[in-house]
Write a protein that holds these residues in place. Structure first.
Motif, short mmCIF file in Angstrom:
data_model
loop_
_atom_site.label_atom_id
_atom_site.label_comp_id
_atom_site.label_asym_id
_atom_site.label_seq_id
_atom_site.Cartn_x
_atom_site.Cartn_y
_atom_site.Cartn_z
N ASP A 139 0.84 -1.19 0.00
CA ASP A 139 0.00 0.00 0.00
C ASP A 139 0.88 1.25 0.00
OD1 ASP A 139 0.49 0.99 2.79
OD2 ASP A 139 -0.46 -0.91 3.32
N PRO A 140 0.33 2.41 -0.43
CA PRO A 140 1.15 3.63 -0.54
C PRO A 140 1.82 4.05 0.76
CG PRO A 140 -0.92 3.89 -1.73
CD PRO A 140 -1.03 2.60 -0.99
N ALA A 141 1.15 3.86 1.90
CA ALA A 141 1.75 4.24 3.18
C ALA A 141 3.01 3.42 3.44
CB ALA A 141 0.75 4.06 4.31
N ALA A 142 2.96 2.14 3.15
CA ALA A 142 4.13 1.27 3.33
C ALA A 142 5.26 1.71 2.40
CB ALA A 142 3.76 -0.19 3.07
N CYS A 143 4.89 2.12 1.19
CA CYS A 143 5.91 2.57 0.22
C CYS A 143 6.59 3.85 0.70
CB CYS A 143 5.27 2.79 -1.14
SG CYS A 143 4.74 1.27 -1.95
N ARG A 144 5.83 4.74 1.31
CA ARG A 144 6.42 5.96 1.85
C ARG A 144 7.43 5.63 2.95
NH1 ARG A 144 1.15 7.78 0.73
NH2 ARG A 144 1.13 9.62 -0.65
N GLN A 145 7.11 4.67 3.80
CA GLN A 145 8.02 4.26 4.87
C GLN A 145 9.28 3.62 4.28
OE1 GLN A 145 5.62 1.72 7.38
NE2 GLN A 145 5.00 3.43 8.69
N LEU A 146 9.09 2.78 3.26
CA LEU A 146 10.24 2.13 2.62
C LEU A 146 11.17 3.17 2.00
CD1 LEU A 146 8.36 -0.82 0.87
CD2 LEU A 146 10.17 -1.08 2.58
N ALA A 147 10.58 4.17 1.34
CA ALA A 147 11.38 5.21 0.70
C ALA A 147 12.11 6.05 1.74
CB ALA A 147 10.49 6.10 -0.17
N SER A 148 11.45 6.34 2.85
CA SER A 148 12.07 7.14 3.90
C SER A 148 13.27 6.41 4.50
CB SER A 148 11.03 7.44 5.00
OG SER A 148 11.62 8.17 6.05
N ARG A 149 13.12 5.11 4.76
CA ARG A 149 14.24 4.33 5.30
C ARG A 149 15.38 4.28 4.30
NH1 ARG A 149 10.26 0.53 7.28
NH2 ARG A 149 10.85 -0.97 5.67
N ALA A 150 15.03 4.12 3.04
CA ALA A 150 16.06 4.05 2.00
C ALA A 150 16.86 5.35 1.93
CB ALA A 150 15.41 3.75 0.65
N ARG A 151 16.16 6.48 1.97
CA ARG A 151 16.84 7.78 1.89
C ARG A 151 17.81 7.96 3.04
NH1 ARG A 151 11.47 9.94 1.45
NH2 ARG A 151 10.79 9.68 -0.72
N THR A 152 17.46 7.49 4.21
CA THR A 152 18.34 7.60 5.38
C THR A 152 19.65 6.88 5.12
OG1 THR A 152 16.46 7.74 6.89
CG2 THR A 152 18.58 7.10 7.84
N HIS A 153 19.56 5.71 4.47
CA HIS A 153 20.76 4.91 4.21
C HIS A 153 21.63 5.49 3.09
CE1 HIS A 153 20.01 1.61 6.97
NE2 HIS A 153 18.77 1.51 6.53
N VAL A 154 21.00 6.11 2.08
CA VAL A 154 21.76 6.50 0.90
C VAL A 154 22.00 8.00 0.79
CG1 VAL A 154 20.84 4.51 -0.35
CG2 VAL A 154 19.75 6.74 -0.63
#
Length: 285
Positions: A139-154
């Motif tokens: 779902d879109p909310a889960a995708c937002r969380q995934l993207a946020s975690r990814a940005r933190t790492h990269v």
């Protein structure tokens, strides 16, 4: 003999192939695997009820992304047993890639497959979270969380353009000349104090098993290499951009190709990425 159905599928698939390859390669970091994924997507496209597909690009993007997610599971296991530093397959480009550079691709390796897919589809390729959600079946909310975690790492690995195209190529050519001729003064003037070398031989060709870090250590290695280059030769094939960084392809004394990519910060070379594994260079021939 090619039937009409296959010809129709090819005609609608071909314009989308480059974009699908970009997604697959940036997901997998391997040209051959990306080509296999895109070809599998084409086979599925032939068998699909294309008349019912309203958005072919979205449909095929979903297929490619899901195939890549499956592929990443086995790729991660292979990376754990890889000999020496792992670098993505080098892709030679006429222009610098403003989206995904080699340091960012290395940073993506630290993400989970879903984080990687979400980050690339949303932050790099510009899809909405709704479209990303459809593609990866979350779902879109889960995708937002995934993207946020990814940005933190990269975050630290996002492209920062320190040189323009012409200056980048000039730096790459100057680095080649200094490193092959043994002009250590000229080479040293190009290097940052914290410069590092990352060489990927994959156990197939000689390469340092760990990154070489620091000005003195990198200079010492290049003094040794310069003697070998002067004795055995190293020919510049082409200068340009390797995975978005200034770099070049060379033909080495063993008859194999090699790529070198230079990360530039504050006008100095801060990292040197060398790919020597012949399995990763076949597509450049």
């Amino acid at each position: 003999m090619v039937d009409a159905r296959s010809e129709d599928a090819a005609a609608s698939f071909s314009p989308l192939r480059p974009k699908l390859m970009r997604i697959a390669y940036r997901m997998l970091g391997c040209v051959a695997d990306a080509e296999d994924v895109v070809q599998e997507a084409f086979i599925r496209w032939i068998g699909a009820d294309r008349g019912e597909v309203r958005e072919p690009e979205a449909f095929l993007r979903s297929i490619v992304t899901r195939l890549c997610l499956d592929q990443l599971k086995s790729a991660r296991r292979q990376r754990e047993t890889y000999i020496g530093p792992w670098l993505p397959d080098p892709v030679m480009e006429e222009e610098e890639d403003e989206d995904v550079t080699l340091p960012l691709m290395r940073a993506l390796e630290r993400l989970s497959p879903l984080e990687r897919a979400t980050f690339l589809l949303h932050d790099v390729f510009g899809l909405s979270f709704e479209d990303v959600a459809t593609t990866i079946q979350r779902d879109p909310a889960a995708c937002r969380q995934l993207a946020s975690r990814a940005r933190t790492h990269v975050r630290e690995a996002r492209p920062r353009f320190e040189v323009d195209k012409q200056r980048g190529v000039e730096l790459a050519e100057a680095f080649f000349t200094a490193s092959r001729s043994g002009d250590m003064k000229a080479l040293g003037a190009m290097l940052a104090a914290e410069v590092s070398v990352h060489a990927d031989g994959g156990g197939k060709r000689s390469a340092a098993m760990e990154p070489i870090v620091g000005f003195d250590a990198v200079m010492k290695v290049h003094e040794h290499l310069a003697a070998l280059f002067q004795k055995n030769g190293s020919t510049l094939v082409r200068a340009g951009f390797v995975n978005g960084l200034p770099g070049f392809i060379t033909l080495e004394a063993d008859g194999e190709l090699q790529t070198t990519a230079l990360e530039i910060k504050d006008g100095k070379v801060s990292a040197i990425y060398v790919v020597r594994n012949p399995d990763k260079l076949r597509h450049l021939h």
